[in-house]
Each structure stands twice: as C-alpha cells, then as structure tokens.
Scaffold this active site. Sequence first.
Site, PDB file in Angstrom:
ATOM      1  N   HIS A  10     -14.885 -24.988  15.476  1.00 24.78           N
ATOM      2  CA  HIS A  10     -14.262 -26.152  15.402  1.00 24.78           C
ATOM      3  C   HIS A  10     -12.612 -25.692  15.419  1.00 24.78           C
ATOM      4  CE1 HIS A  10     -13.265 -29.345  12.220  1.00 24.78           C
ATOM      5  NE2 HIS A  10     -12.311 -29.449  12.912  1.00 24.78           N
ATOM      6  N   HIS A 190     -16.524 -35.317  13.346  1.00 25.50           N
ATOM      7  CA  HIS A 190     -15.706 -35.092  12.167  1.00 25.50           C
ATOM      8  C   HIS A 190     -16.289 -36.167  11.035  1.00 25.50           C
ATOM      9  CE1 HIS A 190     -13.462 -32.844  14.619  1.00 25.50           C
ATOM     10  NE2 HIS A 190     -12.329 -32.430  13.739  1.00 25.50           N
ATOM     11  N   GLU A 193     -14.572 -35.195   5.644  1.00 27.79           N
ATOM     12  CA  GLU A 193     -13.480 -34.395   5.204  1.00 27.79           C
ATOM     13  C   GLU A 193     -12.494 -35.180   4.225  1.00 27.79           C
ATOM     14  OE1 GLU A 193      -9.225 -32.503   7.369  1.00 27.79           O
ATOM     15  OE2 GLU A 193     -10.490 -34.029   8.393  1.00 27.79           O
ATOM     16  N   ASP A 272      -6.681 -26.387  13.524  1.00 29.91           N
ATOM     17  CA  ASP A 272      -5.560 -26.401  14.278  1.00 29.91           C
ATOM     18  C   ASP A 272      -4.647 -25.359  13.671  1.00 29.91           C
ATOM     19  OD1 ASP A 272      -5.608 -29.365  15.623  1.00 29.91           O
ATOM     20  OD2 ASP A 272      -6.479 -29.573  13.544  1.00 29.91           O
TER      21      ASP A 272
END
Length: 326
Positions: A10, A190, A193, A272
Amino acid sequence: MRPIPTAELHLHIEGTLEPELAFALAERNGIRLPYADQDELRAAYSFSDLQSFLDLYYALMAVLRTEDDFADLADAYLARAREQGVRHAEIFFDPQAHTSRGVPIGTVINGLARALDAAPEKHGITTRLIMCFLRDESPESAVATFESARPHLDRITAVGLDSAEVGNPPSAFREVYALAREAGLKCVAHAGEEGPPSYVWEALDVLGVDRVDHGVRSLEDAALVARLVADQVPLTVCPLSNVRLRVIDRLEDHPLRLMLDAGLLVTVNSDDPAYFGGYLHDNMVAVTDALGLDEETVRTLARNSFRASFLDEPAKAAYLREIDAH
C-alpha cells in the site's frame, strides 16, 4: 530493531514526493511553488482529515511532467525502501491526476517503468504496478482511463480505487472493475478507512477485490470480520497514515493488535510516507513501540506481507525464507 524483509503493498508513488525532490523538479520544469523553501512546504504537511491532505497532494503533483520526473520519483522511493527492509513493492499510481493536467498516460507509465525495471539490480527490490482510479472522479472517467491504458497493460498487475472515500462507494465502479478482471488483472480497493464497513462489503462482493486497502473499520461489523477471516482477504493497514489523517486519535489506540487477534490477514505499509512521517520500517517501529508488539508478531506481519502479495508461489517462498533467516 533492524528492518525485517517485508513487502510493501500500500504505497502511492505520488505520496513519496519529498520536499527536496519537489523543489528540484519544480526548478527543472520552470514551475514556481507557493512555498518559500522546503521547510515551509514540510510545515504544510499538517492535516485535519483525508480531504485536507488530498488538496496538497494533488497540488504538488504539478511538478511531475516528464518521463524523467516519474522515473526519478520512483527511484528515490526505491532507494529509501531498500533501507527500510522492503524487498518487494506493489506500487499505486493515479493516472487521472496526471492526464487531467495534460500529461499523457504513456509518459507516466513509461517513466515509472524505467525505475521499476532497474530496481532488482539497483536496489534489490522486485516490483508490481497498480493503476488506481480516483473515486471522486466519475465512473465514466475511470472506464476511459482504463481504455487509454490498454496499450500498457503488460506493465500493470492490478487496478485499485483511491482518493476521497466518504460519499463515493465502491459499487459505482463495477464496470471498470469488470473490464479489469476480463483483462486478467488483479483487483484491490481502498475501503473502510473513513468510509463505513459497508464499503468493504461492496469492494468484496461488487468489485471482486483480492485485497482491501486500509479496512480498519471492518472491526465494527462482526459478520464482515468473519468473512475476511474465513477467506483470508488481506488488509493493507497504514498506521502512521491513520493517525496523521485523524482516522485514529493516537497510535496507542490503533486496532492492529485487535485485527491480528481476530485472525485477520493484516499487513503494515506506509501509504504516502513523504506526507505522513515515515516509510515502512518507520511504521513498523512506531506501531511496535505503541502497541508493545513482540518479535514473533513483527515476523508474522512480515510473513503476511508476502503471503498477501501478487508474487507467484516460488517467489513468495524465497522471500519467506529470508524472513526465517533474518
């Protein structure tokens, strides 16, 4: 704690754009960034939620224009990843974020591919490429993007779904996922979340995903947990990201241990890392300290990462032997 051999599953390549490289690419391409220097840009990496992060994330992509830019971006990530124990990386990229700026999809893929092709010899890392669709763009745009990528599908292993989750259910993208499956690609998305557990159900039953990215809210639905455990559907969890985006208040409250105890196939990833304060090993160290994970749990997480990868079985076995020898 030294880095353990791990697969990163990921990882948004655009999310590895460190301020130093952003300024270097801006100078190369004659772009003026709205920040005085690298420190001022880094100070902007403070987010209240997913959308506040995405606003900066997409704005900073303006520095990515040429094949060289994308190759340099990927190579910089791979160099850091090697130091973090990454031995295999399955890397997301967002073509719509670039084609909408006039950058051809071939420029993006060819640039990334240059770095990925060199990675086994240069960095000791094997790679796969995952093309993601932006869920806050239309399903029709996703289909058009997929069609434009057909000449490059030999470079792509899977498709994914990312960007702003709330109000953008996975089921809206059933058509493009059907096209991807027909083309023989793997599927991830995704879900769970910021969005509800129902989005994880949709990702499984409507999109037919092989892996769920994030999925931390799955614990809110006992039936969903039972399904994920029974089918051993991998969840690619990103602890530092969850805290920085306010999905979870404190790392000490992260549900990772509960997920493992429930029998879920969980992996740790960096998401990220340029924006969220750490690459893969940084995430592993932080969550180990916060939750008091023991050595065998860390090994389990590393093993899970290769089990959940899209590598073939002999390659998985070879990497698992590396963990046993660590």
